[in-house]
Design an enzyme around this catalytic site. Structure first.
Site, mmCIF file in Angstrom:
data_model
loop_
_atom_site.group_PDB
_atom_site.id
_atom_site.type_symbol
_atom_site.label_atom_id
_atom_site.label_comp_id
_atom_site.label_asym_id
_atom_site.label_seq_id
_atom_site.Cartn_x
_atom_site.Cartn_y
_atom_site.Cartn_z
ATOM 1 N N SER A 1 68.977 73.377 64.879
ATOM 2 C CA SER A 1 68.614 72.917 63.534
ATOM 3 C C SER A 1 68.212 74.133 62.718
ATOM 4 O O SER A 1 67.808 75.164 63.289
ATOM 5 C CB SER A 1 67.419 71.961 63.646
ATOM 6 O OG SER A 1 66.826 71.729 62.384
ATOM 7 N N TYR B 1 58.237 69.996 66.584
ATOM 8 C CA TYR B 1 59.704 70.009 66.491
ATOM 9 C C TYR B 1 60.216 71.401 66.115
ATOM 10 O O TYR B 1 61.157 71.915 66.721
ATOM 11 C CB TYR B 1 60.133 68.979 65.440
ATOM 12 C CG TYR B 1 61.632 68.862 65.230
ATOM 13 C CD1 TYR B 1 62.435 68.252 66.194
ATOM 14 C CD2 TYR B 1 62.246 69.343 64.076
ATOM 15 C CE1 TYR B 1 63.807 68.121 65.999
ATOM 16 C CE2 TYR B 1 63.612 69.215 63.876
ATOM 17 C CZ TYR B 1 64.392 68.597 64.841
ATOM 18 O OH TYR B 1 65.752 68.475 64.646
HETATM 19 N N1 LIG Z 1 69.034 64.202 61.846
HETATM 20 C C1 LIG Z 1 68.750 65.426 61.408
HETATM 21 O O1 LIG Z 1 68.354 65.631 60.242
HETATM 22 C C2 LIG Z 1 68.974 66.610 62.312
HETATM 23 C C3 LIG Z 1 69.051 67.881 61.726
HETATM 24 C C4 LIG Z 1 69.243 68.992 62.540
HETATM 25 C C5 LIG Z 1 69.331 68.823 63.902
HETATM 26 N N2 LIG Z 1 69.239 67.578 64.454
HETATM 27 C C6 LIG Z 1 69.312 67.458 65.909
HETATM 28 O O2 LIG Z 1 70.472 66.722 66.250
HETATM 29 C C7 LIG Z 1 70.246 66.028 67.482
HETATM 30 C C8 LIG Z 1 70.650 64.568 67.315
HETATM 31 O O3 LIG Z 1 69.866 64.001 66.284
HETATM 32 P P1 LIG Z 1 70.240 62.628 65.544
HETATM 33 O O4 LIG Z 1 69.829 62.816 64.144
HETATM 34 O O5 LIG Z 1 71.625 62.211 65.855
HETATM 35 O O6 LIG Z 1 69.180 61.646 66.248
HETATM 36 P P2 LIG Z 1 69.271 60.099 66.650
HETATM 37 O O7 LIG Z 1 70.242 59.383 65.791
HETATM 38 O O8 LIG Z 1 67.874 59.615 66.722
HETATM 39 O O9 LIG Z 1 69.879 60.178 68.132
HETATM 40 C C9 LIG Z 1 69.150 60.819 69.158
HETATM 41 C C10 LIG Z 1 69.896 60.645 70.477
HETATM 42 O O10 LIG Z 1 69.154 61.300 71.515
HETATM 43 C C11 LIG Z 1 68.864 60.339 72.563
HETATM 44 N N3 LIG Z 1 67.583 60.672 73.182
HETATM 45 C C12 LIG Z 1 66.376 60.753 72.559
HETATM 46 N N4 LIG Z 1 65.422 61.037 73.470
HETATM 47 C C13 LIG Z 1 66.040 61.153 74.679
HETATM 48 C C14 LIG Z 1 65.590 61.426 76.017
HETATM 49 N N5 LIG Z 1 64.291 61.612 76.282
HETATM 50 N N6 LIG Z 1 66.503 61.466 77.012
HETATM 51 C C15 LIG Z 1 67.814 61.249 76.744
HETATM 52 N N7 LIG Z 1 68.305 60.991 75.525
HETATM 53 C C16 LIG Z 1 67.422 60.937 74.502
HETATM 54 C C17 LIG Z 1 68.858 58.992 71.824
HETATM 55 O O11 LIG Z 1 69.100 57.888 72.673
HETATM 56 P P3 LIG Z 1 67.900 57.060 73.397
HETATM 57 O O12 LIG Z 1 66.835 56.869 72.360
HETATM 58 O O13 LIG Z 1 68.541 55.823 73.898
HETATM 59 O O14 LIG Z 1 67.443 57.953 74.516
HETATM 60 C C18 LIG Z 1 70.041 59.185 70.880
HETATM 61 O O15 LIG Z 1 71.263 59.004 71.570
HETATM 62 C C19 LIG Z 1 68.770 66.235 67.831
HETATM 63 O O16 LIG Z 1 68.629 67.262 68.782
HETATM 64 C C20 LIG Z 1 68.156 66.665 66.505
HETATM 65 O O17 LIG Z 1 67.012 67.463 66.677
HETATM 66 C C21 LIG Z 1 69.081 66.472 63.683
#
Ligand SMILES: NC(=O)c1ccc[n+]([C@@H]2O[C@H](COP(=O)([O-])OP(=O)(O)OC[C@H]3O[C@@H](n4cnc5c(N)ncnc54)[C@H](OP(=O)(O)O)[C@@H]3O)[C@@H](O)[C@H]2O)c1
Length: 257
Positions: free
Chosen positions: A141, A154
């Site tokens: 990120s 985070y």
């Molecule tokens: N959204 C943003 O603005 C953004 C920006 C930059 C980077 N990112 C990064 O992109 C990645 C994905 O984010 P997203 O926005 O797609 O989030 P999201 O929609 O909340 O999806 C998160 C995913 O991670 C899984 N997960 C969470 N905790 C877990 C655990 N303890 N063990 C295994 N799986 C787990 C969730 O499934 P379960 O809950 O079923 O486990 C889900 O599949 C993250 O690393 C985030 O930091 C996001």
């Protein structure tokens, strides 16, 4: 499915960015291992991709637990063979002021964003070294490149994730293993929608206004879409450019190291 099709583990692939990555990689012919905690949600994604002709294994696990990454790799080897790609995407984004950020929140965030990618690397690198081929991609990120308020756990963990990628890149490049940290700004997903809703629940602003403020913090002046992040992942995995830390939140995205 060709015997040389990439064998790719995508963590956090039940929704959001991870699901978009799994869909893109399925289209590109990867054999896929999907990981998240919610087995039912994961099964729905796996069924969808299998219905479109992909070879998919769904593995429900909490990646904060130490044996989980090794268990995922062992299951991958049994089903497809040694993994050639790991996309460390699973993440949560705890948000609060520093006075409310506990050591246990910090540790849990590091367990998921830093310790799990390290555990995956430990488990897959021996076979990748033998094949002189492989790729580890950290979905980091811009919070791994600069500071944001109300996200101390985070932001620290994402800096750790980027630092781990830099160290692995320096150590494994000579062995033919590419390591990337991909850094988008705010992405339109459950994480940002939930953060906007939490701000609205505290009565500080509407969810729409909070969402718009997050988008405005991106240097590109808008939210990224999950599909846009997935396309960047697919390009890195396909083209394997030289470099490690890739900043997507730029008018012209590129490596920053
Ligand atoms: N959204 C943003 O603005 C953004 C920006 C930059 C980077 N990112 C990064 O992109 C990645 C994905 O984010 P997203 O926005 O797609 O989030 P999201 O929609 O909340 O999806 C998160 C995913 O991670 C899984 N997960 C969470 N905790 C877990 C655990 N303890 N063990 C295994 N799986 C787990 C969730 O499934 P379960 O809950 O079923 O486990 C889900 O599949 C993250 O690393 C985030 O930091 C996001």
């Amino acid at each position: 499915m060709s015997a040389s099709a990439p064998i790719s583990i995508v963590t956090g692939s039940s929704r959001g960015i991870g699901r978009a990555i799994a869909e893109e990689l399925a289209r590109a012919g990867h054999q896929l291992v999907l990981v998240a905690r919610d087995a039912a949600a994961l099964a729905r994604v796996a069924d969808d991709l299998t219905g479109r002709g992909a070879a998919v294994l769904a593995f429900a696990a909490d990646l904060r637990e130490e044996p989980a990454a090794a268990d995922v790799v062992a299951a991958t080897e049994r089903r497809f063979g040694a993994p050639t790609v790991v996309v460390n995407n699973a993440g949560t984004a705890p948000a609060d002021k520093v006075e409310n950020t506990t050591t246990s929140t910090l540790r849990e965030t590091f367990d998921l964003h830093v310790a799990a990618p390290l555990a995956f690397a430990r488990a897959v690198v021996p076979a990748m070294k033998q094949q002189r081929h492989g790729c580890l991609l950290h979905l980091a990120s811009t919070a791994g490149l600069r500071g944001y308020p109300f996200t101390s756990a985070y932001t620290a963990a994402k800096h750790g994730m980027v630092g781990l990628a830099r160290a692995l890149h320096a150590e494994l490049g000579q062995a033919g293993i590419d390591v990337y940290a991909l850094c988008p700004g705010f992405v339109d997903s459950d994480i940002t929608r939930a953060a906007a809703a939490a701000i609205a629940a505290r009565g500080k602003s509407t969810a729409e206004a909070a969402f718009a403020r997050m988008a405005a913090q991106n240097r590109i002046g808008r939210m990224h879409s999950p599909a846009e992040v997935a396309a960047a992942v697919t390009r890195l995995l396909r083209d394997r450019p030289r470099g490690c830390v890739y900043d997507l939140d730029q008018a012209t995205p590129g490596f920053v190291d």
